[in-house]
Design a protein around this motif. Structure first.
Motif, PDB file in Angstrom:
ATOM      1  N   GLN A 217       0.894  -1.407  -0.067  1.00 53.76           N
ATOM      2  CA  GLN A 217       0.024  -0.114   0.151  1.00 53.76           C
ATOM      3  C   GLN A 217       1.232   1.227  -0.255  1.00 53.76           C
ATOM      4  O   GLN A 217       1.799   1.326   0.400  1.00 53.76           O
ATOM      5  N   PRO A 218       0.656   2.796  -0.395  1.00 55.52           N
ATOM      6  CA  PRO A 218       0.522   3.917  -0.811  1.00 55.52           C
ATOM      7  C   PRO A 218       1.428   4.109   0.889  1.00 55.52           C
ATOM      8  O   PRO A 218       0.836   3.386   1.906  1.00 55.52           O
ATOM      9  N   ILE A 219       2.652   5.025   1.346  1.00 53.48           N
ATOM     10  CA  ILE A 219       3.351   5.221   2.050  1.00 53.48           C
ATOM     11  C   ILE A 219       2.589   5.736   3.301  1.00 53.48           C
ATOM     12  O   ILE A 219       1.047   6.589   2.995  1.00 53.48           O
ATOM     13  N   SER A 220       2.514   5.613   4.497  1.00 52.03           N
ATOM     14  CA  SER A 220       1.508   6.080   5.556  1.00 52.03           C
ATOM     15  C   SER A 220       2.111   6.225   7.001  1.00 52.03           C
ATOM     16  O   SER A 220       3.155   6.301   7.094  1.00 52.03           O
ATOM     17  N   MET A 221       2.040   7.649   7.483  1.00 54.25           N
ATOM     18  CA  MET A 221       3.026   8.631   7.804  1.00 54.25           C
ATOM     19  C   MET A 221       1.582   9.118   9.375  1.00 54.25           C
ATOM     20  O   MET A 221       0.846   9.368   8.695  1.00 54.25           O
ATOM     21  N   ASN A 222       2.344   9.264  10.053  1.00 52.34           N
ATOM     22  CA  ASN A 222       1.866   9.802  11.651  1.00 52.34           C
ATOM     23  C   ASN A 222       1.924  11.067  11.758  1.00 52.34           C
ATOM     24  O   ASN A 222       3.428  10.620  12.339  1.00 52.34           O
ATOM     25  N   GLY A 223       2.142  11.869  11.205  1.00 51.53           N
ATOM     26  CA  GLY A 223       3.522  13.344  10.865  1.00 51.53           C
ATOM     27  C   GLY A 223       3.989  13.437  12.537  1.00 51.53           C
ATOM     28  O   GLY A 223       4.184  13.457  13.159  1.00 51.53           O
ATOM     29  N   ARG A 224       3.118  14.201  13.610  1.00 52.87           N
ATOM     30  CA  ARG A 224       2.918  13.822  14.582  1.00 52.87           C
ATOM     31  C   ARG A 224       3.599  13.148  16.057  1.00 52.87           C
ATOM     32  O   ARG A 224       4.836  13.852  16.316  1.00 52.87           O
ATOM     33  N   GLU A 225       3.579  11.865  15.666  1.00 48.76           N
ATOM     34  CA  GLU A 225       4.435  10.834  16.558  1.00 48.76           C
ATOM     35  C   GLU A 225       5.443  10.912  15.910  1.00 48.76           C
ATOM     36  O   GLU A 225       6.855  10.810  16.116  1.00 48.76           O
ATOM     37  N   VAL A 226       5.668  10.638  14.626  1.00 52.10           N
ATOM     38  CA  VAL A 226       7.233  11.107  13.683  1.00 52.10           C
ATOM     39  C   VAL A 226       8.012  12.175  14.471  1.00 52.10           C
ATOM     40  O   VAL A 226       9.459  11.936  15.275  1.00 52.10           O
ATOM     41  N   TYR A 227       7.224  13.240  14.153  1.00 53.35           N
ATOM     42  CA  TYR A 227       8.251  14.624  14.649  1.00 53.35           C
ATOM     43  C   TYR A 227       8.071  14.202  16.386  1.00 53.35           C
ATOM     44  O   TYR A 227       9.325  14.367  16.818  1.00 53.35           O
ATOM     45  N   ARG A 228       7.756  13.585  17.258  1.00 52.53           N
ATOM     46  CA  ARG A 228       7.678  13.604  18.373  1.00 52.53           C
ATOM     47  C   ARG A 228       8.786  12.522  18.656  1.00 52.53           C
ATOM     48  O   ARG A 228       9.980  13.672  19.517  1.00 52.53           O
ATOM     49  N   PHE A 229       8.849  12.093  18.422  1.00 51.57           N
ATOM     50  CA  PHE A 229       9.910  11.050  18.032  1.00 51.57           C
ATOM     51  C   PHE A 229      11.415  10.900  17.589  1.00 51.57           C
ATOM     52  O   PHE A 229      12.110  10.905  18.967  1.00 51.57           O
ATOM     53  N   ALA A 230      10.800  11.771  16.548  1.00 52.03           N
ATOM     54  CA  ALA A 230      12.847  12.692  15.924  1.00 52.03           C
ATOM     55  C   ALA A 230      13.514  13.406  17.023  1.00 52.03           C
ATOM     56  O   ALA A 230      14.267  13.562  17.342  1.00 52.03           O
ATOM     57  N   VAL A 231      12.639  14.150  17.160  1.00 57.34           N
ATOM     58  CA  VAL A 231      13.145  15.539  18.635  1.00 57.34           C
ATOM     59  C   VAL A 231      13.650  14.563  19.043  1.00 57.34           C
ATOM     60  O   VAL A 231      14.019  15.242  20.191  1.00 57.34           O
ATOM     61  N   GLU A 232      12.416  13.917  20.034  1.00 58.39           N
ATOM     62  CA  GLU A 232      13.477  13.461  21.017  1.00 58.39           C
ATOM     63  C   GLU A 232      14.266  12.171  21.526  1.00 58.39           C
ATOM     64  O   GLU A 232      15.139  12.377  22.161  1.00 58.39           O
ATOM     65  N   LYS A 233      14.412  11.301  20.439  1.00 56.14           N
ATOM     66  CA  LYS A 233      15.612  10.415  20.553  1.00 56.14           C
ATOM     67  C   LYS A 233      16.715  10.597  19.498  1.00 56.14           C
ATOM     68  O   LYS A 233      17.863  10.106  19.709  1.00 56.14           O
ATOM     69  N   VAL A 234      16.813  11.891  18.737  1.00 58.12           N
ATOM     70  CA  VAL A 234      17.909  11.735  17.572  1.00 58.12           C
ATOM     71  C   VAL A 234      18.692  12.845  18.078  1.00 58.12           C
ATOM     72  O   VAL A 234      20.184  12.276  18.115  1.00 58.12           O
ATOM     73  N   PRO A 235      18.020  13.627  19.458  1.00 58.47           N
ATOM     74  CA  PRO A 235      19.851  14.530  20.371  1.00 58.47           C
ATOM     75  C   PRO A 235      19.884  12.869  20.893  1.00 58.47           C
ATOM     76  O   PRO A 235      21.628  13.149  21.210  1.00 58.47           O
ATOM     77  N   GLU A 236      19.248  12.767  21.934  1.00 59.17           N
ATOM     78  CA  GLU A 236      19.824  11.164  22.267  1.00 59.17           C
ATOM     79  C   GLU A 236      20.359  10.429  21.589  1.00 59.17           C
ATOM     80  O   GLU A 236      21.704   9.566  22.218  1.00 59.17           O
ATOM     81  N   VAL A 237      20.387  10.320  20.733  1.00 58.25           N
ATOM     82  CA  VAL A 237      21.651   8.486  19.450  1.00 58.25           C
ATOM     83  C   VAL A 237      22.936   9.199  19.430  1.00 58.25           C
ATOM     84  O   VAL A 237      23.959   9.297  19.816  1.00 58.25           O
ATOM     85  N   ILE A 238      22.581  10.754  19.268  1.00 54.55           N
ATOM     86  CA  ILE A 238      24.176  11.733  18.525  1.00 54.55           C
ATOM     87  C   ILE A 238      24.225  11.964  20.153  1.00 54.55           C
ATOM     88  O   ILE A 238      26.372  11.383  20.714  1.00 54.55           O
ATOM     89  N   GLU A 239      24.207  12.289  21.203  1.00 53.34           N
ATOM     90  CA  GLU A 239      25.132  12.658  21.794  1.00 53.34           C
ATOM     91  C   GLU A 239      25.185  10.899  22.690  1.00 53.34           C
ATOM     92  O   GLU A 239      27.050  11.136  23.466  1.00 53.34           O
ATOM     93  N   LYS A 240      25.151   9.758  23.027  1.00 53.33           N
ATOM     94  CA  LYS A 240      26.130   8.057  23.123  1.00 53.33           C
ATOM     95  C   LYS A 240      26.697   7.778  21.725  1.00 53.33           C
ATOM     96  O   LYS A 240      27.806   7.684  23.100  1.00 53.33           O
ATOM     97  N   ALA A 241      26.607   8.900  20.760  1.00 55.97           N
ATOM     98  CA  ALA A 241      27.552   8.677  19.783  1.00 55.97           C
ATOM     99  C   ALA A 241      28.660   9.484  20.120  1.00 55.97           C
ATOM    100  O   ALA A 241      30.160   9.024  20.108  1.00 55.97           O
TER     101      ALA A 241
END
Length: 333
Positions: A217-241
């Motif tokens: 099926q075509p790409i399906s996305m919950n934009g609000r959840e993806v935004y929340r996930f990225a803003v929380e997890k990306v800084p964290e994973v960069i800090e760990k690296a």
């Protein structure tokens, strides 16, 4: 083969994007949207779209040729090709097609699927083959043609994605290791936030045997959840690296995030206290090219003279799976 314990250097980059361009004004004629609406929410102005007659393999091969040439190699020097893609020409994999197009007769080739995290995951995978002495020259490609899988009547997704390919050549070196640190994560419980799912209907083969017959099926996305996930997890994973690399944020020369949304990139940089002049973004021109976004941005910055040999670069990919990861490396040999 290198001796065990060899280091890794990223010796060349290349990129390729289709000639066809769809800008925000064009999209406003197709769905209820506007240039102002798209730019203010995403930062995207245009996207490049693959022609109906083109293939992902051709796009990936073109990007790879640039990376191989910059590294001063020929295709016959390659030992391994890792193609990070979620949109192959062949569901069984397209890396072997790329190998054939390049004439990389010595190289083993395989696909790696991790959506928008694919290039970072592919780079980390390649490094392990080099560090253990198995392979000397490894081509890592991030390439996606998401236009094949968009619902062009769904403005929540069709405004976001573009097509493209980027590649780097990783080489074994004796004097040090240019991959300074990395971190990877997955969380399948959030798969429903962003996916390109198979949907089948029962097909009866005989009385007691039923299978599913259908398609993706075509790409399906919950934009609000993806935004929340990225803003929380990306800084964290960069800090760990950074911790693994024994580096401070101030020692970073460049930040290249997956080009998904300018607001996400701004929020991550702000949380990490990285000034905007160190953040590389080409989102306005290409949109979200999934696994291709980081290597395209890297290649453009290298060819523009922004990134110089020895510069320390932080990259982070995040997306469907959900997956996210970061890799820190010094550019060049």
């Amino acid at each position: 083969m290198k001796a065990q314990g060899a280091g890794i250097a990223i010796a060349g980059s290349g990129s390729a994007t289709p000639a066809q361009i769809l800008d925000n004004h064009d999209l406003s004629q197709m769905v209820e949207t506007s240039d102002e609406w798209i730019r203010s929410r995403t930062g995207i102005g245009r996207r490049h779209l693959a022609a109906a007659s083109s293939s992902l393999s051709e796009l990936a091969a073109k990007a790879s040729q640039g990376a191989i040439a910059m590294a001063g190699l020929s295709a016959c020097d390659l030992d391994l090709i890792v193609l990070a893609t979620s949109t192959p020409d062949d569901l069984y994999g397209s890396a072997c097609q790329v190998q054939s197009l390049l004439g990389a007769t010595k190289a083993v080739a395989f696909d790696l699927t991790a959506a928008c995290s694919g290039f970072v995951f592919g780079l980390i995978t390649a490094s392990q083959f080099i560090r253990t002495g198995v392979y000397h020259n490894v081509l890592v490609i991030g390439a996606d043609v998401n236009s094949r899988w968009l619902d062009w009547s769904d403005r929540s997704t069709c405004v976001l994605f573009g097509d493209g390919a980027g590649a780097v050549v990783c080489q074994a070196i004796e004097n040090g290791d240019r991959l300074l640190g990395f971190e990877m994560h997955s969380d399948g419980t959030q798969n429903g936030s962003l996916n390109l799912a198979y949907r089948g209907e029962p097909k009866i083969l005989k009385e007691d045997i039923a299978i599913a017959s259908g398609t993706y099926q075509p790409i399906s996305m919950n934009g609000r959840e993806v935004y929340r996930f990225a803003v929380e997890k990306v800084p964290e994973v960069i800090e760990k690296a950074l911790y693994r690399a024994n580096l401070a944020v101030e020692e970073i020369d460049w930040l290249i995030l997956h080009q998904a949304n300018q607001r996400i990139m701004d929020a991550v940089a702000s949380r990490l206290k990285i000034p905007s002049e160190k953040v590389i973004s080409n989102l306005a021109e290409y949109g979200n090219t999934s696994a291709a976004s980081i290597p395209i941005a890297l290649d453009e910055a290298v060819r523009q003279g922004k990134i110089q040999p020895g510069d320390t670069i932080v990259t982070s990919g995040f997306g469907a799976g959900l997956t996210w990861g970061a890799a820190i490396f010094q550019w060049g040999k």
